[in-house]
Design an enzyme around this catalytic site. Structure first.
Site, PDB file in Angstrom:
ATOM      1  N   GLY A 173      -3.474   8.895   3.249  1.00 38.85           N
ATOM      2  CA  GLY A 173      -4.740   8.680   2.727  1.00 38.85           C
ATOM      3  C   GLY A 173      -4.691   8.028   1.497  1.00 38.85           C
ATOM      4  N   GLY A 175      -3.246   4.967   0.948  1.00 36.76           N
ATOM      5  CA  GLY A 175      -3.489   3.561   0.830  1.00 36.76           C
ATOM      6  C   GLY A 175      -2.405   2.859   1.438  1.00 36.76           C
ATOM      7  N   SER A 226       7.173   9.319   3.511  1.00 33.81           N
ATOM      8  CA  SER A 226       8.398   9.348   3.448  1.00 33.81           C
ATOM      9  C   SER A 226       8.427  10.538   2.179  1.00 33.81           C
ATOM     10  CB  SER A 226       9.089   8.243   2.969  1.00 33.81           C
ATOM     11  OG  SER A 226       8.379   7.408   2.401  1.00 33.81           O
TER      12      SER A 226
HETATM   13  N1  LIG Z   1       1.860  17.520   9.209  1.00 34.78           N
HETATM   14  C1  LIG Z   1       1.545  16.163   8.846  1.00 34.78           C
HETATM   15  N2  LIG Z   1       1.769  15.974   7.680  1.00 34.78           N
HETATM   16  C2  LIG Z   1       1.718  14.383   7.415  1.00 34.78           C
HETATM   17  N3  LIG Z   1       1.235  13.388   8.303  1.00 34.78           N
HETATM   18  C3  LIG Z   1       0.774  13.782   9.362  1.00 34.78           C
HETATM   19  C4  LIG Z   1       1.013  15.190   9.856  1.00 34.78           C
HETATM   20  N4  LIG Z   1       0.538  15.311  11.266  1.00 34.78           N
HETATM   21  C5  LIG Z   1       0.054  13.897  11.366  1.00 34.78           C
HETATM   22  N5  LIG Z   1       0.150  13.153  10.458  1.00 34.78           N
HETATM   23  C6  LIG Z   1      -0.146  11.873  10.590  1.00 34.78           C
HETATM   24  O1  LIG Z   1       1.196  11.097  10.608  1.00 34.78           O
HETATM   25  C7  LIG Z   1       1.432  10.102   9.617  1.00 34.78           C
HETATM   26  C8  LIG Z   1       2.521  10.267   8.736  1.00 34.78           C
HETATM   27  O2  LIG Z   1       3.766   9.784   9.512  1.00 34.78           O
HETATM   28  P1  LIG Z   1       4.937   9.407   8.738  1.00 34.78           P
HETATM   29  O3  LIG Z   1       6.029   8.939   9.664  1.00 34.78           O
HETATM   30  O4  LIG Z   1       4.721   8.535   7.769  1.00 34.78           O
HETATM   31  O5  LIG Z   1       5.519  10.817   7.885  1.00 34.78           O
HETATM   32  S1  LIG Z   1       6.999  10.846   7.507  1.00 34.78           S
HETATM   33  O6  LIG Z   1       7.344   9.974   6.561  1.00 34.78           O
HETATM   34  O7  LIG Z   1       7.854  11.248   8.503  1.00 34.78           O
HETATM   35  O8  LIG Z   1       6.823  12.443   6.529  1.00 34.78           O
HETATM   36  C9  LIG Z   1       0.105  10.235   8.643  1.00 34.78           C
HETATM   37  O9  LIG Z   1      -0.318   9.024   8.587  1.00 34.78           O
HETATM   38  P2  LIG Z   1      -0.913   8.341   7.134  1.00 34.78           P
HETATM   39  O10 LIG Z   1      -2.166   9.196   6.901  1.00 34.78           O
HETATM   40  O11 LIG Z   1      -1.246   7.004   7.380  1.00 34.78           O
HETATM   41  O12 LIG Z   1       0.214   8.644   6.077  1.00 34.78           O
HETATM   42  C10 LIG Z   1      -0.887  11.240   9.592  1.00 34.78           C
HETATM   43  O13 LIG Z   1      -1.966  10.330  10.008  1.00 34.78           O
HETATM   44  N1  LIG Z   2      -6.371   0.452  -4.362  1.00 36.77           N
HETATM   45  C1  LIG Z   2      -6.401   1.010  -3.308  1.00 36.77           C
HETATM   46  N2  LIG Z   2      -5.545   0.767  -2.214  1.00 36.77           N
HETATM   47  C2  LIG Z   2      -5.447   0.962  -1.139  1.00 36.77           C
HETATM   48  N3  LIG Z   2      -6.451   1.828  -0.441  1.00 36.77           N
HETATM   49  C3  LIG Z   2      -7.391   1.851  -1.273  1.00 36.77           C
HETATM   50  C4  LIG Z   2      -7.535   1.811  -2.800  1.00 36.77           C
HETATM   51  N4  LIG Z   2      -8.745   2.056  -3.104  1.00 36.77           N
HETATM   52  C5  LIG Z   2      -9.428   2.707  -2.137  1.00 36.77           C
HETATM   53  N5  LIG Z   2      -8.643   2.669  -0.996  1.00 36.77           N
HETATM   54  C6  LIG Z   2      -9.015   3.386   0.304  1.00 36.77           C
HETATM   55  O1  LIG Z   2      -8.322   4.426   0.612  1.00 36.77           O
HETATM   56  C7  LIG Z   2      -8.095   4.733   2.108  1.00 36.77           C
HETATM   57  C8  LIG Z   2      -6.662   4.715   2.282  1.00 36.77           C
HETATM   58  O2  LIG Z   2      -6.482   4.840   3.606  1.00 36.77           O
HETATM   59  P1  LIG Z   2      -5.102   4.345   4.408  1.00 36.77           P
HETATM   60  O3  LIG Z   2      -4.245   3.049   3.995  1.00 36.77           O
HETATM   61  O4  LIG Z   2      -5.238   4.823   5.861  1.00 36.77           O
HETATM   62  O5  LIG Z   2      -3.976   5.258   3.721  1.00 36.77           O
HETATM   63  P2  LIG Z   2      -2.331   5.717   4.366  1.00 36.77           P
HETATM   64  O6  LIG Z   2      -1.829   4.651   5.105  1.00 36.77           O
HETATM   65  O7  LIG Z   2      -1.923   6.076   3.137  1.00 36.77           O
HETATM   66  O8  LIG Z   2      -2.719   7.116   4.976  1.00 36.77           O
HETATM   67  C9  LIG Z   2      -8.757   3.405   2.551  1.00 36.77           C
HETATM   68  O9  LIG Z   2      -9.972   3.788   2.948  1.00 36.77           O
HETATM   69  C10 LIG Z   2      -8.986   2.364   1.570  1.00 36.77           C
HETATM   70  O10 LIG Z   2     -10.322   1.682   1.698  1.00 36.77           O
END
Ligand SMILES: Nc1ncnc2c1ncn2[C@@H]1O[C@H](COP(=O)(O)OS(=O)(=O)O)[C@@H](OP(=O)(O)O)[C@H]1O
Ligand SMILES: Nc1ncnc2c1ncn2[C@@H]1O[C@H](COP(=O)(O)OP(=O)(O)O)[C@@H](O)[C@H]1O
Length: 209
Positions: free
Chosen positions: A37, A39, A108
């Site tokens: 979350g 970004g 990561s």
């Molecule tokens: N336990 C747990 N911890 C963290 N994240 C979780 C978990 N379970 C599911 N997810 C979802 O998996 C996305 C992260 O996967 P990654 O491959 O980027 O993780 S890692 O680099 O291997 O740590 C991550 O996506 P992003 O929110 O886009 O970061 C989550 O949607």
């Molecule tokens: N400067 C910024 N850069 C990236 N995302 C931002 C920023 N400010 C607010 N956001 C919001 O934060 C959220 C990030 O979500 P997402 O891109 O799915 O995160 P991640 O891939 O790291 O899980 C989105 O709703 C996006 O609109």
């Protein structure tokens, strides 16, 4: 697993220099690391669109997509995250060697894992972007509703809640997605890229946003 002394590597008849010349670009791995979350995907998608429209050959590796295919056998233990990133590092290297600009968006969480990917990619081809966002802001955003489930104990080993995140110690770029707009964060990454790689406009590709 087959031992490596029974495997003979083949060597392409096309050199790396020839590939770069044909692609008209310097391959780079732009690695976005940060909490869920923070970004990463948002910025990866915007950066890919920007570079593509300027005529670059670019593609994205994103945690959510990779975990749906190549790594759909892996979970979120430390060992599984390490294996996830090992596979991603190998994939990114193949793409770099083919001449692409690769944008990778993965939590990561471990410094050692990111360093392993930097070494695999080659130091001069790796750009580390720290997508910095407080855990409070990520929890408030809760883009996918995962934090609520993690805090209730429904999802174990959740980064920032019940699993660690080690911030990069020497990132090339830091964006602060609490303070900055998406455009401001994107601009920071583009400006760093421009300071390292000459981004020359080639045949622009017009795409609707
Ligand atoms: N336990 C747990 N911890 C963290 N994240 C979780 C978990 N379970 C599911 N997810 C979802 O998996 C996305 C992260 O996967 P990654 O491959 O980027 O993780 S890692 O680099 O291997 O740590 C991550 O996506 P992003 O929110 O886009 O970061 C989550 O949607
Ligand atoms: N400067 C910024 N850069 C990236 N995302 C931002 C920023 N400010 C607010 N956001 C919001 O934060 C959220 C990030 O979500 P997402 O891109 O799915 O995160 P991640 O891939 O790291 O899980 C989105 O709703 C996006 O609109």
């Amino acid at each position: 697993m087959m031992s490596s002394d029974s495997i003979l590597l083949i060597e392409s008849h096309v050199s790396y220099a020839q590939r770069k010349a044909a692609m008209m670009q310097e391959p780079r791995l732009i690695w976005l690391t940060g909490l869920s979350g923070s970004g990463k995907s948002t910025l990866a998608l915007r950066l890919e669109h920007y570079l593509f429209c300027r005529g670059y050959k670019v593609c994205i590796l994103d945690g959510d997509n990779i975990r749906n295919g190549l790594c759909n056998d892996l979970g979120f233990s430390e060992e599984d995250r390490e294996e996830n990133l090992r596979r991603v590092g190998e994939t990114a290297k193949l793409m770099l060697d083919a001449g692409l600009i690769v944008i990778a968006a993965f939590i990561s969480p471990y410094e050692a894992g990111r360093n392993a990917i930097r070494n695999k990619a080659g130091l001069d081809r790796f750009i580390e972007v720290y997508v910095n966002c407080t855990i409070e802001a990520c929890v408030n955003r809760d883009v996918k509703g995962l934090y609520a489930r993690a805090r209730n104990g429904i999802i174990p080993d959740f980064t920032g809640i019940s699993a660690p995140y080690e911030p990069p110690t020497a990132p090339d770029v830091v964006v602060d997605t609490v303070e900055e707009s998406i455009d401001e964060s994107l601009l920071k990454i583009i400006q760093f890229l421009e300071s390292k790689v000459e981004l020359v406009d080639r045949v622009p590709v017009m795409l609707p946003q």
